[in-house]
Structures are given as C-alpha cells and as structure tokens.
Design a protein around this motif. Sequence first.
Motif, PDB file in Angstrom:
ATOM      1  N   PRO A 137      14.199  -5.857  -8.200  1.00  0.00           N
ATOM      2  CA  PRO A 137      14.157  -4.846  -7.141  1.00  0.00           C
ATOM      3  C   PRO A 137      12.930  -3.946  -7.317  1.00  0.00           C
ATOM      4  CG  PRO A 137      16.331  -4.940  -8.194  1.00  0.00           C
ATOM      5  CD  PRO A 137      15.404  -5.766  -9.029  1.00  0.00           C
ATOM      6  N   ILE A 138      12.174  -3.749  -6.247  1.00  0.00           N
ATOM      7  CA  ILE A 138      10.927  -2.988  -6.384  1.00  0.00           C
ATOM      8  C   ILE A 138      11.178  -1.556  -6.882  1.00  0.00           C
ATOM      9  CG2 ILE A 138       8.788  -2.259  -5.238  1.00  0.00           C
ATOM     10  CD1 ILE A 138       9.092  -4.597  -3.342  1.00  0.00           C
TER      11      ILE A 138
ATOM     12  N   TYR B 202      -1.859  -1.560  -4.963  1.00  0.00           N
ATOM     13  CA  TYR B 202      -1.327  -0.517  -5.852  1.00  0.00           C
ATOM     14  C   TYR B 202      -0.509   0.518  -5.059  1.00  0.00           C
ATOM     15  CZ  TYR B 202      -1.514   4.049  -8.141  1.00  0.00           C
ATOM     16  OH  TYR B 202      -1.197   5.292  -8.620  1.00  0.00           O
ATOM     17  N   GLY B 203      -1.153   1.154  -4.081  1.00  0.00           N
ATOM     18  CA  GLY B 203      -0.447   2.158  -3.293  1.00  0.00           C
ATOM     19  C   GLY B 203       0.709   1.553  -2.516  1.00  0.00           C
ATOM     20  N   ASN B 204       0.457   0.369  -1.964  1.00  0.00           N
ATOM     21  CA  ASN B 204       1.498  -0.255  -1.145  1.00  0.00           C
ATOM     22  C   ASN B 204       2.694  -0.728  -1.970  1.00  0.00           C
ATOM     23  OD1 ASN B 204       0.083   0.291   1.126  1.00  0.00           O
ATOM     24  ND2 ASN B 204      -0.620  -1.796   1.497  1.00  0.00           N
ATOM     25  N   LEU B 205       2.463  -1.106  -3.226  1.00  0.00           N
ATOM     26  CA  LEU B 205       3.600  -1.450  -4.089  1.00  0.00           C
ATOM     27  C   LEU B 205       4.494  -0.216  -4.254  1.00  0.00           C
ATOM     28  CD1 LEU B 205       5.204  -3.251  -6.068  1.00  0.00           C
ATOM     29  CD2 LEU B 205       3.670  -2.455  -7.877  1.00  0.00           C
ATOM     30  N   PHE B 206       3.861   0.918  -4.516  1.00  0.00           N
ATOM     31  CA  PHE B 206       4.649   2.139  -4.652  1.00  0.00           C
ATOM     32  C   PHE B 206       5.349   2.452  -3.330  1.00  0.00           C
ATOM     33  CE2 PHE B 206       5.519   6.529  -4.080  1.00  0.00           C
ATOM     34  CZ  PHE B 206       6.277   6.804  -5.205  1.00  0.00           C
ATOM     35  N   TYR B 207       4.610   2.328  -2.227  1.00  0.00           N
ATOM     36  CA  TYR B 207       5.212   2.605  -0.913  1.00  0.00           C
ATOM     37  C   TYR B 207       6.447   1.723  -0.689  1.00  0.00           C
ATOM     38  CZ  TYR B 207       5.905   3.550   3.965  1.00  0.00           C
ATOM     39  OH  TYR B 207       6.487   3.935   5.143  1.00  0.00           O
ATOM     40  N   ASN B 208       6.289   0.431  -1.041  1.00  0.00           N
ATOM     41  CA  ASN B 208       7.397  -0.503  -0.834  1.00  0.00           C
ATOM     42  C   ASN B 208       8.605  -0.150  -1.700  1.00  0.00           C
ATOM     43  OD1 ASN B 208       6.041  -1.961   1.127  1.00  0.00           O
ATOM     44  ND2 ASN B 208       5.059  -3.317  -0.370  1.00  0.00           N
ATOM     45  N   ALA B 209       8.365   0.432  -2.876  1.00  0.00           N
ATOM     46  CA  ALA B 209       9.468   0.917  -3.721  1.00  0.00           C
ATOM     47  C   ALA B 209      10.168   2.080  -3.020  1.00  0.00           C
ATOM     48  CB  ALA B 209       8.941   1.346  -5.084  1.00  0.00           C
TER      49      ALA B 209
END
Length: 314
Positions: free
Chosen positions: A81-82, A101-108
């Motif tokens: 799970p992200i 990088y930013g989008n991974l955090f956003y997706n979390a």
Amino acid sequence: MIDRRNALKLALGSAATFAAPAILAQTPKPRTRIVFLGTKGGPRVSIGASNPANLVVVNDTPIVIDCGMGVSRQLVKAGVPIPSVKYIFISHHHSDHNLEYGNLFYNAWAAGLSTPIHSFGPKGIEAMTRDYWELNKFDVETRIEDEGRPDPRKLLIAKDITEDGVVLKTPDVTVTAFRTPHPPIVDNFAYKFEAPDGVIVFSSDTAYNPKLAEFAHGADVLVHECLYLPAVDRLVAKTKNGATLRKHLLASHTSTEDVGRIAAAAGVKTLVLSHFVPGDDPAVTDDDWTRDVKTHFSGRIVVAKDLMELQLPV
Ligand SMILES: [Zn+2]
Ligand SMILES: [Zn+2]
C-alpha cells in the motif's frame, strides 16, 4: 529467492491439494526483503521494464529508493500500500530517479496517508519539495477544503544530504550515504542499509569507482547499475547524436566487466545487476549481462527483473 509470480505458480503447481494457499498464508513474512520495482536505466518510458526504483522492506517498514516514472504503480503491483511507505531516498537528480518523487507522495496522500514520509536526497530535494506544492497548489488546497483531507505539505519532510555519513538511524535500519561520481553529476549518493538480516548497498548510477567497493565491503547484497558495451554500440549507431551519447554513457556508467571488478573487490555475497543500459534491447540476454561480470566475480549473480523479490538473509 523467488518472485511473486513464481511463488504463486509454485503454490498452484504443487497443489492439486488445497493446502498450498494455506501454507502460503501461514508462512511468516521475511523481516528484510528487496523488491526491484523498476530495472530499466534511463528516462524513456517503454512497454517493457519500468524506470528505476527499488523497495527495501524491513520489519514491515517500506523504504523506496529512487522514484523513476511508474514507481507508484509498481508498488501497487508489488502489493505494498502506497501510504505505508515511510522513507524515500533519491540517489541523484537525473529524472529517471526523481520524476515521480512528488507524485509518489501525492499518490500516498490520495490513498489516505495520515503519517509523515521522510525523504532524503542530494541538495535540491528540499527545493523540489517546496516547488511541488507550488505546482499542485490548486488541487491540494481544493481537496483539503472540499474533501476534508489533511494538509499534505506537513506530511512530506524532505532533507538535503550534503555529505557522506549516516543519514537515518531507526531501531530497524541504519542508512549511510556515500558520494560517487556520475559525470557531470557530483551530488550523487550510493546508500547502504544495515538491516537485521544483512547489509544491502545500492550503487546509484556511477562511473567505475573502486572506492565504492570499499564502501560496499562485506555487504550481503550489492545492487549495481550496469552498461553492456556491445549493445550500447548498436544503439549509438542508430542515433543522430550517437558519438556524444556514447561518450556520456561510458564516462558516467559502469561496464559489466567493471561491475565484476567492484563486486569481487567488495567481497559481496550476492551481486544484483539492475539499471540496465540499454534497458530495452530484446537482443541482450541474461548471459550477456553476466558474462563479463563472471570473469572477475565468482559469487552469486542475480539479473534483476521488475517485481522480482530477494529475501534476506541471502
Ligand atoms: Zn539512471
Ligand atoms: Zn543518472
């Protein structure tokens, strides 16, 4: 070592019985494991392997190393799970390592993140994080107001790494950064993870660097980038800026033969080849990747594939 798909196949194959799924369910999860999320070097997105990203899980704590395009999707495919990600390490600011990088955090955040994620990377990651919020100001502020979400800007805590040394120490893992040249980039870090079941080193992208062998000395697993020269020559022959591209690739990456030299000098137990350059040439076989490595290194060699999992101890 066994990847998820083969684990499933094994379970189904051995089981005209119904016991196998139950056995799988009862098997305790390993305390320390690596999942190779994206193994293709370079920024171009293709239908084959995903762009560079790796996952280390220690005692259920997921740590992402590099955020090439596709990292969020690959985590989901790996069953992680992200929002469970706790730490992100960026090796250097080439886009194949930080574009998501930013989008991974956003997706979390989009998937319900409520606890902080700490990120580390060479100088620039703090600025990149601030700029990300500027870029996405409209959406983020709309969702906070309209959907009652927590403010994500307080949940991503970025830290620039400016020198070698320990950058994170928790009861589960100690992470050490080591600068290695990747011309023209000098702000570029290899990372060592000292976990309960062993030591894992990620080379980052790097020119041939014997000092990296000292940093990785005695590691259980060394994940090293690699360049296959005959295929690079085929690639550049088809490219308009071929001569310049070849010069860049040779000066900033490590040939398979030199990867063997590093692994042998470091005396690692297992060498994992990843960040393949070229990363999507179907004519290059696993034998091609390992042949020249073996002239120097006699230990275990793994040719990484997307979503392959390696459990420690090795
Ligand atoms: Zn790269
Ligand atoms: Zn790079």
